[in-house]
Structures are given as structure tokens and as C-alpha cells.
Design a protein around this motif. Sequence first.
Motif: not given
Length: 669
Positions: A19, A503, A509
Motif C-alpha cells: 500500500e 487492499k 486498491y
Amino acid sequence: PFARSLEAPLSLQRLSPEELKTYPGGNNDIAKVVQSLPGISGSIGGFRNDIIIRGGAPNENVYYLDGIEIPNINHFSTQGSAGGPVGLLNVAFIEGVELSASSFGARYDNPLSGVLQFDQRSGNKREFATNVRVSASEAAVTLEGPLFKGDKEESNTSFIFSIRRSYLQLLFELLNLPIRPSFWDYQYKLDHKIDDYNSIIFTGIGAIDDFSLKVPDEFSPEQQATLEQVPLIEQYSASTGIVWKSRRKDGKGIFNTALSYNRLRNKFSGYQDNENEEGLIFQTFSRETEYKLRPNYTHFINNWSISGGFNIIGARYTNETQNFILGENYESAIGFVKYGLYAQVSKANIKDRVDITFGIRSDANTFTEESNQLLKTLSPRGGISVRLDKKDKWRWNATAGSYYKIAPYTVLGFEDSDGNLLNKDAKYINSIHYVTGFSYNPLPSSKVSVEGFYKRYNNYPISVGDGISLANQGGDFSILGDEDIISEGVGRTYGLELLLQQKLYKGFYAILSYTYFFSEFSDIDGNFRPSAWDSRNLFSFTGGYKFGKNYELSLRTRVVDRTPYAPVNEDRTLENYPLVFVDYDQLGEVFLKPFYQTDIRFDKKWNTKYFALNLYFEVQNAFAQAVPTPPQFALARDESGQLSEPFSLTQLPDAAGVALPTIGIVFDF
């Protein structure tokens, strides 16, 4: 991991390495990534990047790097506060980030609003590798690899080291701006596996910041005001530490000991001729040094986790201040010891439904008048998390706690012209949190949560001169707290947060967050005034999509509602120019316009057997929205730049918004 998960069953957000690396700007500034989480905003009135959590001031947060406390995560920080225009941490090092906005673990001292824990990855233990990153504003090199490997397939020792150099000064020169910020920074980690149960980490981070000014080729009132009013900044900061981790052979306990050192050297100056540094008007030259020892032991019994420890911090602060306009001239030097004790207990899966945690800590010091009275800072905290369905998709969470923070060194070390330390009576600032909410996990990769929070502040420092809480200061390029204060302020922040997190799933995402909140602090007369961060509405969206053949499109949008500000006190500013003074009596009566900004980034990656290449094109502030700022004033001049007589102030026009396109290269081999 079990113990950490129970220290903050609510208000704990985790970001993985994947991320961090995919968010727009993530490769350059981790503070921008953190601001995607709910309840977090940043200063919008200028060239800043403060992290403001749930309406608290920037200096209410603490930061840890592999268990080593670091004072700040930005360049050109405001001493006594936090923040700055550019992130200091190298995201390529970061393995994960944990943000706790309430129910802080008892081992952390001094947080009032947030704890940010950064976990760094280890260097490559098999082979040497190099990463080169070049963007429009900076260049960085990262080296990593094994040490003492010999003929083994994998070494027990590895290192990772990076160095970064900015050329923001060149970018600003191309934009014909008078400010010339430049910096160096470095970051490193050396880890060694002693045996299957013991390991040592040696890590550190540092920066050299220089903020100078240059007269542009053509005169303009705005640039002339910058040349006169913006101070020169020279900063040096360094943090380093060693962590020993030891696991019991029976698996029932973990012992961690962290020994660290950090230093800040800050020179803050203004001259009649700032470009050539001639005709000194004011200057503050200060230094902060800390030595820290933090042992911690965690013991596991069935589903119980019991931990405890202490911290000892040796601190020294010096300050040499000259201000020829205000007639201030003093030198101060203080040194003292801070210490704290804590314990925490957690229990999971009570009747397969309930997790609970309870902790307590107390802090003291050898300097203030409260000094060694540990009972005055006794700070209990606890939390509960209840599974509402058999599949553990729904949870109800609640936490409550009391937290203390010692006043900044800039406050404690302030002297009057007669050499008297005026703030030895400063009390520990107290914040009491109440939080509750629900979370829903429809898929392992997704999360939805709603939380309500209320924070109550006591003993908050109030400026005797300005009559305003220090919670309203620290968002500019000055020094926070270098003045006489009283510890009689109270405050309150409360609101509601919504978070939707997805996620990476089928190429997509995203994090979407919305916060509605109030932030108010009392003035010297006991009246509540909105804080400088009281924007009421915060919205943030960060997300992207990974197409086939390593193409990726990502976007980041932030919306901040109108924010209160204190307008310039024109009479006092004209009398003391180029020092600028504001009228805090009008705080809450005038507001900045709402602010929103969108950054768009497009990446293309190539992976081969010998190297990996990432090219990206990013447009920051893609829709060229102007950053809302309070009205600015400067001495009135004619078209040639000559001062008008008699001297008077004139309001400068608002700056136009600018879209900033950049091209970057990341090369791994």
C-alpha cells in the motif's frame, strides 16, 4: 503480534509495504500517505506538511522507527512542534506503518493525539542490490546487501543505507520564486541475527536542511514580502539507536531493549538583507539532545499477554536568542532527566468473543516544580473489542484512557532578560480519550468502520503575551513555545469518522475516509475558541488500479472545509516590521475558503532478470486549485520597488493555483 494487536483494538490502522508503494506521492513523502487515514489533516495555509490527528496540535504525536523514537518525520521542522514541507523517511525502507489515534500502548510516553510506528525491512541477505530514484525535486540512492556472508547461501547480517539530495532550489529558481530550500538526508539499518532467539538492530536517520533566499530578476510585491518576512533556517538533526530483541526458548516471553540518541541543531534568523545575511534583526540558535533507554518485557500465558518496563531519558536544551526589534536578548541552558514506568495486560478470545486490554503508566522529571510526583501523572487506559457474529466480520470496539505529555523544551528553557526561567511551573499536559465504534470486514482484504471520539484536554499551555492556547500555534516556520506561558488551558475535540479500505484486490486498491469534528481550546480568559485546525469536515480518497503489463493509474484527493485563522494585526505589524503579528482576538470570526487538491500519477514498470525500471508521470494539484491562505501584508511600494511615504501596509493579492507536473525514474539492479 498478539500483544501489539491488543494495545489498540480500536483506532489502529495498518498500512502494508504494498500500500505504501502504490499511493501517489508515496515514493516521496510518507506523510501524504498517512494523511489518507481518517481524522488526519495537514496545514493548508502554506508550504507545510503537518500531521494533525483528530483536531490535536502537530506536536501531540510521537514517532517510532523500529522501536527507536525519532522527534520528527519531516524536513524544516518547527522546533517545539512538528511538521515541515518534505518527508524525511525513505519509503523504500518501510515494511509497514501502524497509526494509533487512541488507546496508546502503555510503553509510549508523551502522546496526546497519535502514535506512528514505522517498521523497516531488513537489507537483502543473499546479494547486493542498488536502487536509484530521480524525480523533479530530488535524487536518492539506496544500497543493501549481506555482510560476512562467506560461502553461506544467506548471511546472518545485512545492511541497507540510503542518501538523498534535493534540488528544490533549482525547481524554485525555474519558477522564479525567491525561496531556496535544499536538504540532504540519510537513513540506515544494520541487523544481525545472533542465534535463533537473539538479534540486534542498529538504525538511524538524519538530515541537513538549509533554507535561503534569493532576489529574483524582476520585482514583485509578493516576492519582496517573502524576502523581507521569511526567516532563514539552518537545521541539523540526527537520531540513532540500537535494539536488542530476545525471545525465550519456551516461546513464553520477549525481551526488547532500545538505547538511542537524538540531536537537533536549529538556527532561525532574519536580516535586513536576507539574501546576503547582513544587518541582523533577530536570531535564535538552539540545540536539543536526548539519550534514551527503554527496556520492555512481554510474557505470554495462554491467551494472556503481560508486559512492563520503564524508560529513562537524559535531556539537554540550550537557547541563544537575540531580537533587536522586541528587545529580547538571553541565553539559557537546562539539563534534566525524564523517567516513566508502565505495565499492560491483555486477554484474547474470552468465551471466543471478547478481547480486552488494560494498561497504566506514570511519568516524572527532575526539572519542573511537579518533578518527581509520579502519582500526578498516573494514566490508566483500557479497551474492549467484541465479536458480534461467528465469522468475526462485525465488531464493536471501545477504548478510554488518560495520557500525559511534558511541555516542549522550548517552553521549559525560556528565560527572561534577567536570566529567570519562567516556565519551571509548567504542568504535564493531559488528554482524556473516549472512543467507540463498529467495524465490518466483508472480505479479508476490505474494511468498513465508523468511530465516534471525544478528547478532553487539561493543563494546556497558554501564551501570556498573546492570550491564546499553544494548540493554535506551530503550523508555520517559527519556534513554538519560546515565551512565558501558564498551564491553565483546557480543550476539547470530538467527532465522527468513517473509513472504507480496500487492499489490493483484482488490481484495485483504495482508502476513503471522512471525518466530521470540532476542535476548541480555551484562551487566557477561559473562553473556548476554535483551534487553527478546526475545519469541521475532512475528506480523503486515495486509490488506484493496476492494469496488465505493469501499467498503473493512481489518484489522491483531499478536501478540507473552511478553517479559522487569526488575521494580521496591521498596527502592530507596521510598528515591528518585518515581524508579522496576528490578532488572536478575531480567531473564530474569519475563515479560509475550503481547500481541495487532486494528485494523479501514471506508472509503467519493466522487470527483467538483471534490473527493474519504473517510470512515472505525476501531476500534483492537477486542477490548479489555489491553496487558501490568510491575507498577507507588506510595506507599500511603488512599481519600481521604492517604499511609499509615510510607511504603510498594503494587502497582497492571493496566489494563483499551480499544477505541478513531474517525471520520475526508479531503477533497481
